[in-house]
Design a protein around this motif. Structure first.
Motif, PDB file in Angstrom:
ATOM      1  N   ILE A  29      44.438  57.040  48.885  1.00 27.18           N
ATOM      2  CA  ILE A  29      44.909  57.817  50.034  1.00 27.18           C
ATOM      3  C   ILE A  29      46.265  58.445  49.736  1.00 27.18           C
ATOM      4  O   ILE A  29      46.513  59.615  50.071  1.00 27.18           O
ATOM      5  N   GLU A  30      47.152  57.682  49.111  1.00 32.22           N
ATOM      6  CA  GLU A  30      48.469  58.223  48.754  1.00 32.22           C
ATOM      7  C   GLU A  30      48.335  59.457  47.871  1.00 32.22           C
ATOM      8  O   GLU A  30      48.942  60.499  48.136  1.00 32.22           O
ATOM      9  N   THR A 106      65.049  63.116  56.219  1.00 31.57           N
ATOM     10  CA  THR A 106      63.782  63.037  56.940  1.00 31.57           C
ATOM     11  C   THR A 106      63.005  61.843  56.402  1.00 31.57           C
ATOM     12  O   THR A 106      63.230  61.374  55.286  1.00 31.57           O
ATOM     13  N   ALA A 107      62.068  61.356  57.209  1.00 31.06           N
ATOM     14  CA  ALA A 107      61.268  60.198  56.794  1.00 31.06           C
ATOM     15  C   ALA A 107      60.546  60.492  55.483  1.00 31.06           C
ATOM     16  O   ALA A 107      60.479  59.647  54.594  1.00 31.06           O
ATOM     17  N   PHE A 108      60.039  61.715  55.344  1.00 32.38           N
ATOM     18  CA  PHE A 108      59.309  62.053  54.129  1.00 32.38           C
ATOM     19  C   PHE A 108      60.222  61.966  52.911  1.00 32.38           C
ATOM     20  O   PHE A 108      59.856  61.393  51.888  1.00 32.38           O
ATOM     21  N   SER A 109      61.421  62.514  53.013  1.00 33.30           N
ATOM     22  CA  SER A 109      62.352  62.501  51.882  1.00 33.30           C
ATOM     23  C   SER A 109      62.705  61.076  51.471  1.00 33.30           C
ATOM     24  O   SER A 109      62.728  60.744  50.288  1.00 33.30           O
ATOM     25  N   ARG A 110      62.978  60.210  52.452  1.00 34.29           N
ATOM     26  CA  ARG A 110      63.414  58.850  52.138  1.00 34.29           C
ATOM     27  C   ARG A 110      62.348  58.067  51.397  1.00 34.29           C
ATOM     28  O   ARG A 110      62.639  57.363  50.443  1.00 34.29           O
ATOM     29  N   TYR A 111      61.099  58.197  51.830  1.00 29.93           N
ATOM     30  CA  TYR A 111      60.067  57.334  51.272  1.00 29.93           C
ATOM     31  C   TYR A 111      59.320  57.960  50.103  1.00 29.93           C
ATOM     32  O   TYR A 111      58.456  57.330  49.509  1.00 29.93           O
ATOM     33  N   MET A 112      59.683  59.202  49.742  1.00 30.70           N
ATOM     34  CA  MET A 112      59.133  59.794  48.521  1.00 30.70           C
ATOM     35  C   MET A 112      59.943  59.380  47.293  1.00 30.70           C
ATOM     36  O   MET A 112      59.530  59.602  46.167  1.00 30.70           O
ATOM     37  N   ASP A 113      61.101  58.760  47.478  1.00 31.99           N
ATOM     38  CA  ASP A 113      61.972  58.406  46.354  1.00 31.99           C
ATOM     39  C   ASP A 113      61.248  57.627  45.272  1.00 31.99           C
ATOM     40  O   ASP A 113      61.393  57.885  44.092  1.00 31.99           O
ATOM     41  N   THR A 235      54.945  51.506  51.077  1.00 32.41           N
ATOM     42  CA  THR A 235      53.727  52.306  50.963  1.00 32.41           C
ATOM     43  C   THR A 235      53.243  52.714  52.346  1.00 32.41           C
ATOM     44  O   THR A 235      52.873  53.870  52.579  1.00 32.41           O
ATOM     45  N   MET A 236      53.251  51.764  53.285  1.00 27.49           N
ATOM     46  CA  MET A 236      52.845  52.071  54.657  1.00 27.49           C
ATOM     47  C   MET A 236      53.787  53.092  55.287  1.00 27.49           C
ATOM     48  O   MET A 236      53.350  54.001  56.007  1.00 27.49           O
ATOM     49  N   ALA A 241      54.814  58.494  57.324  1.00 22.47           N
ATOM     50  CA  ALA A 241      55.541  59.767  57.339  1.00 22.47           C
ATOM     51  C   ALA A 241      54.602  60.928  57.075  1.00 22.47           C
ATOM     52  O   ALA A 241      54.662  61.979  57.728  1.00 22.47           O
ATOM     53  N   MET A 242      53.694  60.753  56.102  1.00 17.56           N
ATOM     54  CA  MET A 242      52.764  61.845  55.767  1.00 17.56           C
ATOM     55  C   MET A 242      51.707  62.016  56.849  1.00 17.56           C
ATOM     56  O   MET A 242      51.304  63.140  57.168  1.00 17.56           O
TER      57      MET A 242
END
Length: 489
Positions: A29-30, A106-113, A235-236, A241-242
């Protein structure tokens, strides 16, 4: 609604990735979500360019205007050789989307690291790109269909988490959202958000109910402060975020946080809480926030989370949460104290008992939905109970659609409790006076209050039954004799 044909196409893409060596459904899924996001960036850029051409107004650019920047666009690289596509995405596009917002938080930026591009081979990547293109061009149109696609993929998460989390079926989320009925002005939170299903369903409900009348201020709130979620699995959080972004919610508050810990000091912050918190396991007593222990001195997560919801809600805030049956009738001091807190100090409105198959294939645990309002000053007069028997799907591991469905009836009756006053306790739903609940040690199990009508069955006297048996034996003897004559000719 996702059709069988679309499901088959998604399953084909899934199988291609699986055959390439990625078997963890979360990872699949990721990886698919990254590619969906990369494609959506190019679509957004194409929309901006069309708008510029029509109006002459300059629009912000997603991709750098250089040749190298333009080569990062889906429409530019998708027809290239598989090895070239693989190199462009893994070496250029993926690093670009990880850093595309620069220092933005943004949530997306933080968790894409710490995100990783894991497509196994150029050939598999090309098959997936071709499959996604076909889906988008032939079958998907707009935000709703893309959201349905994502929902179908999340439905493939057939394994429970280590701490007892499992995905809440969409029809149950829809039910819970409609019970608390969020508005465009509400702040909505899920302190154990997983893939953000409750937040997405709340957003869909608000759009469906209020879209035509929402003000600019409400839309701004919708995009920024309306939705908050916390989880301890990065991961969650990335999927959350996505998921929200694919449902057109671009700036939600999605944060890494152990909601039960001393680090979480959020209080009186939210108007609505919707959650299916972890049911199993205990937490380290030293790490539990002291003000939760004051309400419920326990290490059981299912009790602590309900105490947490009370703390995080504003006065007048509404909550619909899922709780295992043990919360309803557990006999420990912590269980009774928590139930007394809900009944005596706040307004407990409903206990909806659900059949044990609702969470299959993840688990067969029996659960209920608790609906309450934080008042801090009591308010529980009567509690509404409903014995749900069906949710529109079979209660086995396959969970196929069926006609039987109590959900519409639950929603209609909950929003018209005045009509429930005269319902007998033999009916599927009924009201119970607060004093009866107190007298029963704050037991909230529906079976404690439900009355069962036993039909009296009258049997014939033994001599009549014996005479009937003698008659049958005689008839059998006659038939046997006739059969022997036929055989012997």
């Amino acid at each position: 609604m996702i059709t069988g044909e679309v499901k088959n196409k998604v399953d084909k893409i899934w199988t291609d990735i699986w055959a390439g060596g990625i078997s963890n459904p979360l990872t699949v899924i990721e990886q698919l979500t990254y590619l969906m996001f990369i494609r959506s960036l190019d679509e957004k850029e194409l929309e901006n360019e069309s708008f510029e051409n029509l109006t002459g107004e300059t629009m912000p650019k997603i991709f750098p205007p250089t040749e190298a920047g333009q080569n990062l666009r889906w429409s530019r690289f998708k027809e290239k050789d598989p090895r070239a596509i693989y190199e462009i995405i893994s070496q250029q596009v993926f690093p670009f989307i990880k850093k595309m917002n620069g220092s933005s938080q943004t949530a997306f930026s933080r968790y894409m690291d710490d995100a990783m591009f894991l497509m196994p081979t150029p050939q598999v990547l090309q098959k997936v790109i071709t499959g996604l293109d076909e889906l988008y061009e032939q079958d998907l149109s707009g935000r709703d269909m893309q959201g349905d696609l994502y929902e179908y993929m999340l439905g493939k998460l057939a394994t429970a988490g280590q701490n007892g989390q499992f995905r809440t079926p969409k029809q149950i989320r829809d039910l819970m959202v409609r019970l608390v009925a969020p508005t465009p002005d509400d702040k909505i939170c899920d302190p154990a958000c997983g893939t953000a299903g409750f937040l997405v369903t709340s957003a869909e409900y608000i759009r469906e109910t209020y879209e035509a009348q929402m003000t600019a201020v409400q839309w701004q709130h919708f995009d920024t402060d309306a939705f908050s979620g916390f989880d301890t699995d990065r991961t969650m959080l990335r999927l959350s975020a996505m998921n929200l972004m694919l449902h057109a919610i671009t700036n939600p508050h999605i944060d890494y946080q152990d909601s039960l810990s001393k680090q979480n000091e959020l209080a009186s912050r939210y108007d609505v809480i919707l959650a299916n918190p972890p049911f199993t396991g205990t937490v380290d007593a030293e790490s539990i926030n002291d003000n939760l222990k004051a309400v419920c001195n326990s290490k059981k997560t299912e009790l602590l989370f309900i105490a947490l919801f009370l703390r995080m809600l504003k006065k007048g805030g509404r909550c619909a949460c899922i709780a295992p049956d043990g919360v309803l009738f557990g006999s420990t001091k912590a269980h009774k104290t928590l139930r007394a807190e809900l009944v005596e100090n706040h307004q407990l409105q409903a206990v909806i008992s659900m059949p044990s198959g609702v969470f299959k294939p993840y688990a067969g645990v029996s659960t209920a939905i608790l609906v309450f309002t934080k008042t801090g000053a009591g308010g529980t007069d009567k509690v509404w109970f409903y014995d749900m028997k069906a949710d529109g799907y079979s209660l086995d591991d396959k969970r196929n659609p069926i006609a039987a469905n109590d959900i519409p009836d639950i929603i209609a009756r909950f929003h018209n409790l005045a009509g429930e006053v005269d319902r007998a306790k033999t009916e599927p739903s009924f009201l119970v006076d607060k004093q009866d609940i107190v007298a029963n040690g704050y037991d909230l199990s529906i079976n404690r209050y439900k009355e069962v009508i036993y039909e009296q069955v009258e049997y014939d006297p033994p001599e009549v039954i014996m005479a009937r048996l003698d008659q049958l034996a005689g008839e059998i003897g006659v038939k046997m004799a006739e059969l022997r004559e036929m055989i012997n000719g």
